[in-house]
Design a protein around this motif. Sequence first.
Motif, short mmCIF file in Angstrom:
data_model
loop_
_atom_site.label_atom_id
_atom_site.label_comp_id
_atom_site.label_asym_id
_atom_site.label_seq_id
_atom_site.Cartn_x
_atom_site.Cartn_y
_atom_site.Cartn_z
N MET A 283 1.04 -1.37 -0.15
CA MET A 283 0.06 0.09 0.01
C MET A 283 0.88 1.17 0.04
SD MET A 283 -3.05 -1.00 0.13
CE MET A 283 -3.91 -2.57 0.39
N ALA B 253 0.09 3.96 -1.83
CA ALA B 253 -0.70 5.09 -2.39
C ALA B 253 -0.76 6.17 -1.12
CB ALA B 253 -2.12 4.65 -2.76
N ASP C 8 -7.88 10.63 3.51
CA ASP C 8 -8.69 10.15 4.75
C ASP C 8 -10.13 10.57 4.80
OD1 ASP C 8 -6.60 8.53 5.86
OD2 ASP C 8 -5.62 10.47 6.66
N THR D 38 -12.90 4.66 3.21
CA THR D 38 -12.63 3.54 3.63
C THR D 38 -11.18 3.43 3.74
OG1 THR D 38 -14.38 2.77 2.51
CG2 THR D 38 -12.98 1.27 3.25
N ALA E 68 -6.21 -0.17 3.57
CA ALA E 68 -5.10 -1.14 4.05
C ALA E 68 -5.57 -1.68 5.47
CB ALA E 68 -4.01 -0.15 4.62
N PHE F 68 2.81 2.04 4.38
CA PHE F 68 3.45 3.15 4.56
C PHE F 68 3.16 3.85 5.53
CE2 PHE F 68 6.87 3.13 0.88
CZ PHE F 68 6.51 1.83 0.36
N LYS G 289 -3.22 -1.73 11.46
CA LYS G 289 -3.76 -2.22 10.25
C LYS G 289 -3.12 -3.62 10.01
CE LYS G 289 -3.74 2.53 8.52
NZ LYS G 289 -4.13 3.50 7.57
N1 CTP Z 1 -4.06 3.69 3.38
C1 CTP Z 1 -5.20 3.05 2.93
N2 CTP Z 1 -6.50 3.69 2.80
C2 CTP Z 1 -6.56 4.88 3.46
C3 CTP Z 1 -5.74 5.57 4.15
C4 CTP Z 1 -4.39 5.08 4.19
O1 CTP Z 1 -4.69 2.12 2.29
N3 CTP Z 1 -7.78 5.33 3.18
C5 CTP Z 1 -2.90 3.28 3.73
C6 CTP Z 1 -1.64 3.94 2.85
O2 CTP Z 1 -1.56 3.31 1.64
C7 CTP Z 1 -0.32 3.49 3.75
C8 CTP Z 1 -0.92 3.62 5.09
O3 CTP Z 1 -2.34 3.30 5.02
O4 CTP Z 1 0.23 2.48 3.67
C9 CTP Z 1 -0.80 4.79 5.89
O5 CTP Z 1 -1.70 4.75 6.85
P1 CTP Z 1 -2.59 6.39 7.36
O6 CTP Z 1 -3.01 5.88 8.74
O7 CTP Z 1 -3.77 6.55 6.45
O8 CTP Z 1 -1.69 7.19 7.34
P2 CTP Z 1 -1.63 8.59 7.26
O9 CTP Z 1 -2.92 9.19 6.31
O10 CTP Z 1 -0.74 9.47 7.26
O11 CTP Z 1 -2.44 8.92 8.73
P3 CTP Z 1 -2.57 9.87 9.96
O12 CTP Z 1 -3.38 10.97 9.36
O13 CTP Z 1 -3.19 8.91 11.12
O14 CTP Z 1 -1.02 10.05 10.18
#
Ligand code: CTP
Length: 399
Positions: A271, A273, A277, A303, A306, A322, A340
């Motif tokens: 993952m 990308a 959020d 959604t 990951a 990531f 995750k």
């Molecule tokens: N990811 C995902 N789907 C989402 C959000 C994130 O698959 N809707 C995946 C990203 O590809 C990455 C990881 O989750 O591998 C990042 O985690 P995330 O918690 O989303 O990181 P941030 O967006 O940086 O979260 P935060 O705002 O909590 O720092």
Amino acid sequence: MSNEGKNILLGITGSIAAYKSAYLVRLFVKKGYRVKVIMTKAASEMITPLTLSTLSKNKVYIDFSENDVWNNHVDLGLWADIFIIAPVTANTIAKMNYGIADNLLLTTYLSARCPVVIAPAMDLDMWKHSATQKNIRSLKDQGVDIISVDDGELASGLIGEGRMAEPESIFEYIESRLHQNKDLEGKKILITAGPTYEKLDPVRFIGNRSTGKMGIALAEEAIRRGGEVTLVLGPSKIDPPSGVKLIRVESAEDMANAVFENYKTRDIIIMAAAVADYTPKSVSDTKIKKKDDDLILELKRTTDIAATVGKEKRDDQILIGFALETDSEFENARKKLKKKNFDLIVLNSLKDKGAGFAHDTNKITILSAKNNKISNFKLKSKKKVAGDILDEVVKLFVK
Ligand code: CTP
């Protein structure tokens, strides 16, 4: 790794970047490869054959015959373990695509049985022209490897895409292509990459600064190592590598759907990308017109792709995530690893110079869920970082 016995055939065409080919020959020769050079006539006006024959320690081939002796293009093609054409002009790209064989370089291309790699160089408008792009796509489909052009100052004085990749990057590419490690042979890999765009109205969206470089480098490296790669790619301007099954998406929801439809049949899911959020609660069918008042946008959660895959994955599937962090990096990455259900998490800290979005380099730390192991890596090209990540993935298969 022994380079003894490896033969590199270097084709040079008539672009100003031809002077860089001299460095490329030096890099190959220094590393112990045998190098032969074929030039077009136009290239011999950009850089002298004498320079190249001195550096390559071999005669340089330009014409079909010299002093009544035939320069056998079939032999040259068969001699080569790899044929790299750098720089390659728009003209030669077009001729290669259509099988035109009006010089020694092109006839050799048509008879070569080895892998062929090209490093294009041209002005930005020529590069962007639909004719050139069509030829590039078609060559990719025919199995030619394309080394992406760089963005920067061009010989014309214009600034943009079209510069030939630097000799060091071409050298790195050829080295890894020649010493391919097929440790991902037979593995089915799904990679997400790039940003997502969340639509607000027909003309606006909420996006992020991800370019997709890291995920695309992973896809490229995974293919090189024998993997069968599906790339779910958000709106990125970078060309995906040849050989991937490409699924283009725009929003976080599109990306989620593409992943959910495909991940169950994959062995490794990466993952990379930068997924939004939040997405607008409602999308306007018509352009949102400005008013005197402030505008308040209501956003809803997307959604977590990951986390969903992490919950549902089987024990024989490997999931890599990531984390891009600005503070409490390790603590946050560790939390994400657990929450995750990742097997590995790749941490980039924005505190590190040269790491994160848009750079060609990255500095990563990999945290493993299996043994709580932390591996630190130096600042490197994203291509090399991709190799380090896949090395860690391969280790997970070794029980
Ligand atoms: N990811 C995902 N789907 C989402 C959000 C994130 O698959 N809707 C995946 C990203 O590809 C990455 C990881 O989750 O591998 C990042 O985690 P995330 O918690 O989303 O990181 P941030 O967006 O940086 O979260 P935060 O705002 O909590 O720092």
